[in-house]
Design a protein around this motif. Structure first.
Motif, PDB file in Angstrom:
ATOM      1  N   GLY A 245      -4.369  58.603 -24.841  1.00  0.00           N
ATOM      2  CA  GLY A 245      -3.160  58.266 -25.557  1.00  0.00           C
ATOM      3  C   GLY A 245      -2.566  59.397 -26.359  1.00  0.00           C
ATOM      4  N   VAL A 246      -1.525  59.056 -27.074  1.00  0.00           N
ATOM      5  CA  VAL A 246      -0.860  59.932 -28.038  1.00  0.00           C
ATOM      6  C   VAL A 246      -0.827  59.176 -29.355  1.00  0.00           C
ATOM      7  CG1 VAL A 246       1.300  61.057 -28.692  1.00  0.00           C
ATOM      8  CG2 VAL A 246       0.560  61.061 -26.288  1.00  0.00           C
ATOM      9  N   TRP A 247      -1.442  59.750 -30.382  1.00  0.00           N
ATOM     10  CA  TRP A 247      -1.586  59.062 -31.651  1.00  0.00           C
ATOM     11  C   TRP A 247      -0.622  59.628 -32.688  1.00  0.00           C
ATOM     12  CZ3 TRP A 247      -6.305  56.230 -33.463  1.00  0.00           C
ATOM     13  CH2 TRP A 247      -7.041  55.726 -32.389  1.00  0.00           C
ATOM     14  N   THR A 248      -0.326  58.802 -33.690  1.00  0.00           N
ATOM     15  CA  THR A 248       0.355  59.310 -34.868  1.00  0.00           C
ATOM     16  C   THR A 248      -0.656  60.098 -35.705  1.00  0.00           C
ATOM     17  OG1 THR A 248      -0.053  57.162 -35.916  1.00  0.00           O
ATOM     18  CG2 THR A 248       2.097  57.501 -34.900  1.00  0.00           C
ATOM     19  N   TYR A 249      -0.167  60.811 -36.697  1.00  0.00           N
ATOM     20  CA  TYR A 249      -0.984  61.821 -37.384  1.00  0.00           C
ATOM     21  C   TYR A 249      -2.095  61.223 -38.246  1.00  0.00           C
ATOM     22  CZ  TYR A 249      -2.117  65.451 -40.816  1.00  0.00           C
ATOM     23  OH  TYR A 249      -2.770  66.328 -41.639  1.00  0.00           O
ATOM     24  N   ASP A 250      -1.795  60.186 -39.011  1.00  0.00           N
ATOM     25  CA  ASP A 250      -2.724  59.681 -40.035  1.00  0.00           C
ATOM     26  C   ASP A 250      -3.111  58.248 -39.687  1.00  0.00           C
ATOM     27  OD1 ASP A 250      -4.130  59.028 -42.306  1.00  0.00           O
ATOM     28  OD2 ASP A 250      -2.665  59.857 -43.700  1.00  0.00           O
ATOM     29  N   ASN A 251      -4.406  58.034 -39.381  1.00  0.00           N
ATOM     30  CA  ASN A 251      -4.866  56.713 -38.965  1.00  0.00           C
ATOM     31  C   ASN A 251      -6.254  56.421 -39.518  1.00  0.00           C
ATOM     32  OD1 ASN A 251      -2.942  55.538 -36.733  1.00  0.00           O
ATOM     33  ND2 ASN A 251      -3.122  57.723 -36.296  1.00  0.00           N
ATOM     34  N   THR A 252      -6.519  55.141 -39.746  1.00  0.00           N
ATOM     35  CA  THR A 252      -7.863  54.659 -40.052  1.00  0.00           C
ATOM     36  C   THR A 252      -8.172  53.521 -39.098  1.00  0.00           C
ATOM     37  OG1 THR A 252      -7.708  55.217 -42.401  1.00  0.00           O
ATOM     38  CG2 THR A 252      -9.365  53.610 -41.772  1.00  0.00           C
ATOM     39  N   TRP A 253      -9.318  53.611 -38.420  1.00  0.00           N
ATOM     40  CA  TRP A 253      -9.671  52.518 -37.519  1.00  0.00           C
ATOM     41  C   TRP A 253     -11.039  51.949 -37.887  1.00  0.00           C
ATOM     42  CZ3 TRP A 253     -10.017  57.215 -34.260  1.00  0.00           C
ATOM     43  CH2 TRP A 253     -11.312  57.530 -33.863  1.00  0.00           C
ATOM     44  N   TYR A 254     -11.227  50.697 -37.475  1.00  0.00           N
ATOM     45  CA  TYR A 254     -12.488  49.988 -37.646  1.00  0.00           C
ATOM     46  C   TYR A 254     -12.913  49.476 -36.278  1.00  0.00           C
ATOM     47  CZ  TYR A 254     -11.166  50.132 -42.550  1.00  0.00           C
ATOM     48  OH  TYR A 254     -10.792  50.570 -43.801  1.00  0.00           O
TER      49      TYR A 254
ATOM     50  N   GLY B 211     -12.334  45.168 -33.517  1.00  0.00           N
ATOM     51  CA  GLY B 211     -11.706  46.326 -34.135  1.00  0.00           C
ATOM     52  C   GLY B 211     -10.306  46.029 -34.620  1.00  0.00           C
ATOM     53  N   HIS B 212      -9.831  46.924 -35.476  1.00  0.00           N
ATOM     54  CA  HIS B 212      -8.453  46.842 -35.963  1.00  0.00           C
ATOM     55  C   HIS B 212      -8.171  48.098 -36.770  1.00  0.00           C
ATOM     56  CE1 HIS B 212      -9.017  46.058 -40.349  1.00  0.00           C
ATOM     57  NE2 HIS B 212     -10.200  45.647 -39.937  1.00  0.00           N
ATOM     58  N   GLY B 213      -6.913  48.222 -37.232  1.00  0.00           N
ATOM     59  CA  GLY B 213      -6.610  49.261 -38.200  1.00  0.00           C
ATOM     60  C   GLY B 213      -5.582  50.279 -37.781  1.00  0.00           C
TER      61      GLY B 213
ATOM     62  N   ASN C 143     -30.040  39.008 -35.205  1.00  0.00           N
ATOM     63  CA  ASN C 143     -30.586  40.376 -35.173  1.00  0.00           C
ATOM     64  C   ASN C 143     -30.207  41.133 -33.893  1.00  0.00           C
ATOM     65  OD1 ASN C 143     -31.955  40.072 -37.700  1.00  0.00           O
ATOM     66  ND2 ASN C 143     -33.523  38.877 -36.626  1.00  0.00           N
ATOM     67  N   LEU C 144     -28.962  41.010 -33.481  1.00  0.00           N
ATOM     68  CA  LEU C 144     -28.474  41.735 -32.307  1.00  0.00           C
ATOM     69  C   LEU C 144     -28.115  43.161 -32.721  1.00  0.00           C
ATOM     70  CD1 LEU C 144     -27.641  41.579 -29.282  1.00  0.00           C
ATOM     71  CD2 LEU C 144     -25.340  40.980 -30.097  1.00  0.00           C
ATOM     72  N   LEU C 145     -28.719  44.134 -32.059  1.00  0.00           N
ATOM     73  CA  LEU C 145     -28.513  45.534 -32.419  1.00  0.00           C
ATOM     74  C   LEU C 145     -27.133  46.019 -31.985  1.00  0.00           C
ATOM     75  CD1 LEU C 145     -30.018  47.973 -33.654  1.00  0.00           C
ATOM     76  CD2 LEU C 145     -30.755  48.556 -31.335  1.00  0.00           C
ATOM     77  N   GLY C 146     -26.478  46.757 -32.869  1.00  0.00           N
ATOM     78  CA  GLY C 146     -25.169  47.311 -32.554  1.00  0.00           C
ATOM     79  C   GLY C 146     -24.712  48.244 -33.658  1.00  0.00           C
ATOM     80  N   PHE C 147     -23.404  48.414 -33.788  1.00  0.00           N
ATOM     81  CA  PHE C 147     -22.872  49.285 -34.836  1.00  0.00           C
ATOM     82  C   PHE C 147     -21.502  48.807 -35.275  1.00  0.00           C
ATOM     83  CE2 PHE C 147     -21.716  51.264 -30.760  1.00  0.00           C
ATOM     84  CZ  PHE C 147     -20.335  51.406 -30.897  1.00  0.00           C
ATOM     85  N   ALA C 148     -21.112  49.266 -36.448  1.00  0.00           N
ATOM     86  CA  ALA C 148     -19.765  49.056 -36.967  1.00  0.00           C
ATOM     87  C   ALA C 148     -19.362  50.331 -37.684  1.00  0.00           C
ATOM     88  CB  ALA C 148     -19.728  47.864 -37.922  1.00  0.00           C
ATOM     89  N   GLU C 149     -18.068  50.633 -37.657  1.00  0.00           N
ATOM     90  CA  GLU C 149     -17.657  51.920 -38.204  1.00  0.00           C
ATOM     91  C   GLU C 149     -16.301  51.870 -38.876  1.00  0.00           C
ATOM     92  OE1 GLU C 149     -17.683  54.447 -34.731  1.00  0.00           O
ATOM     93  OE2 GLU C 149     -15.520  54.249 -34.477  1.00  0.00           O
ATOM     94  N   GLU C 150     -16.125  52.813 -39.792  1.00  0.00           N
ATOM     95  CA  GLU C 150     -14.830  53.145 -40.369  1.00  0.00           C
ATOM     96  C   GLU C 150     -14.592  54.623 -40.130  1.00  0.00           C
ATOM     97  OE1 GLU C 150     -13.088  52.135 -44.597  1.00  0.00           O
ATOM     98  OE2 GLU C 150     -13.958  54.163 -44.646  1.00  0.00           O
ATOM     99  N   VAL C 151     -13.458  54.958 -39.534  1.00  0.00           N
ATOM    100  CA  VAL C 151     -13.128  56.351 -39.239  1.00  0.00           C
ATOM    101  C   VAL C 151     -11.701  56.619 -39.737  1.00  0.00           C
ATOM    102  CG1 VAL C 151     -12.775  58.083 -37.445  1.00  0.00           C
ATOM    103  CG2 VAL C 151     -14.659  56.437 -37.249  1.00  0.00           C
ATOM    104  N   ARG C 152     -11.566  57.673 -40.529  1.00  0.00           N
ATOM    105  CA  ARG C 152     -10.244  58.074 -41.027  1.00  0.00           C
ATOM    106  C   ARG C 152      -9.919  59.455 -40.455  1.00  0.00           C
ATOM    107  NH1 ARG C 152     -10.218  56.136 -47.407  1.00  0.00           N
ATOM    108  NH2 ARG C 152     -10.837  53.962 -46.976  1.00  0.00           N
ATOM    109  N   ASN C 153      -8.806  59.523 -39.764  1.00  0.00           N
ATOM    110  CA  ASN C 153      -8.421  60.778 -39.106  1.00  0.00           C
ATOM    111  C   ASN C 153      -7.016  61.202 -39.492  1.00  0.00           C
ATOM    112  OD1 ASN C 153     -10.739  61.346 -37.562  1.00  0.00           O
ATOM    113  ND2 ASN C 153     -10.107  59.940 -35.946  1.00  0.00           N
ATOM    114  N   ARG C 154      -6.872  62.510 -39.706  1.00  0.00           N
ATOM    115  CA  ARG C 154      -5.564  63.148 -39.737  1.00  0.00           C
ATOM    116  C   ARG C 154      -5.612  64.221 -38.669  1.00  0.00           C
ATOM    117  NH1 ARG C 154      -4.101  63.941 -46.195  1.00  0.00           N
ATOM    118  NH2 ARG C 154      -3.839  61.704 -46.661  1.00  0.00           N
TER     119      ARG C 154
END
Length: 350
Positions: A216-225, A243-245, A338-349
């Motif tokens: 894709g092509v993203w905008t400059y400032d984003n936070t995703w979950y 996910g969202h954000g 107790n299902l193994l997995g992950f969750a994340e917050e990522v902030r990108n510029r």
């Protein structure tokens, strides 16, 4: 209202997203040549994360226009420790030749002694890694085969391809920006990874991976979950993607539950993060349709921060265990423990 994608090219003749929505297969065709934005704005990546109950491996090959990246993470869940090493490539702008499809085309990338390959075989997806210098010379190498079991759910033909999460997302006030994403859960893993001379076996009965394919092509400032888990529940392959954000998700969200190869579409899922910590207090997740309710107990925070003034990335990918329940399309309820997995917050510029 969640809009389901129809088949056709991803972008129109102006290089803009032809249709926003979700699907359970790759119905829209991505073509890098049709993108209207400059090459340095195009972002393409393939990411795999494979977890056992004790260890995990994450591999990234990304061409983000003005910066390429080869990434390796080794997770020791028992010791609550991880090592992540990234090798940067300046201004690849398409030269890494990442495939236009999640279902065809191999990825082979090497730089500064690190080599990563993602290949399609008759038996599944073969991940190859060779990094002699990993972790101050301890070294990491090996191969994992990720198999996609055929869907056998009621109403599906035997041997049919399992569902996946597919979403095409536009961005507000940025008509040339878009994100085409596929997530494939419940990939059973077999093989061996050697770290510091010690072999770690991955058994397909207890080792599961997820594939994240993004273009894709993203905008400059984003936070995703983003959150993901895969495993066996009541003896059947079970997983979810939440996910969202970022972007305009009014046409569709990326929230889905997968049971025995079949997708069950959710509406909006909210991440409730504890204040001041990522790997201490539990996280909780709720959906506006009442079909997803989960608690997440953190084990390990894979934290990373890059600050190059104009470019900035702050990542917290937290591994742990999910417990709660989901409600499927037919109204049936599945309890999760107790299902193994992950969750994340990522902030990108970027």
């Amino acid at each position: 209202m969640q809009h389901r994608l129809t088949a056709g090219p991803l972008l129109d003749d102006r290089g803009r997203l032809a249709e926003a929505g979700w699907a359970t297969s790759e119905v829209r065709r991505y073509d890098r040549r049709a993108v209207a934005s400059p090459r340095f704005r195009i972002k393409e990546w393939d990411y795999y994360c494979v977890l056992t109950q004790e260890v995990g491996l994450a591999l990234t090959v990304a061409d983000n226009g003005y910066m390429g990246l080869l990434g390796v993470s080794w997770l020791d869940l028992g010791a609550r420790a991880e090592v992540t090493e990234n090798v940067m490539l300046p201004f690849p702008m398409g030269s890494m030749a990442l495939p236009a499809s999640a279902d065809a085309g191999d990825v082979v990338a090497s730089h500064r002694g690190l080599r990563i390959a993602f290949r399609h075989t008759e038996d599944g997806r073969l991940l190859e890694i060779d990094h002699p210098g990993f972790d101050d010379g301890r070294g990491l190498s090996g191969e994992l085969l990720l198999a996609q079991p055929p869907a056998v759910s009621s109403g599906r033909s035997a041997g049919s391809a399992p569902d996946r999460m597919v979403v095409a997302t536009p961005f507000h006030k940025a008509p040339k920006a878009f994100y085409y994403n596929q997530k494939i859960n419940c990939l059973s893993a077999s093989g061996e990874i050697v770290v510091g001379g010690r072999p770690f076996a991955f058994d397909p009965g207890s080792a599961f991976g997820v594939f994240d394919w993004g273009r894709g092509v993203w905008t400059y400032d984003n936070t995703w979950y983003w959150g993901s888990a895969s495993g066996l529940v009541d003896g059947k392959p079970f997983g979810f993607n939440i996910g969202h954000g970022f972007g305009d998700t009014s046409a569709a969200t990326e929230n889905m539950v997968f049971v025995d190869g079949r997708a069950h579409k959710l509406d909006e899922v909210t991440f409730h993060l504890p204040r001041g910590t990522f790997d201490g207090a539990p996280w909780t997740f709720t959906s506006n349709d009442g079909r997803f309710d989960m608690t997440f107990e953190p084990i390990l925070d894979r934290a990373a921060s890059t600050d190059l003034l104009v470019l900035r990335s702050i990542q917290h990918q937290v591994f742990g265990r999910f417990s709660g329940h989901v409600v499927l399309d037919d109204g049936s309820r599945i309890e999760i423990a107790n299902l193994l997995g992950f969750a994340e917050e990522v902030r990108n510029r970027w």
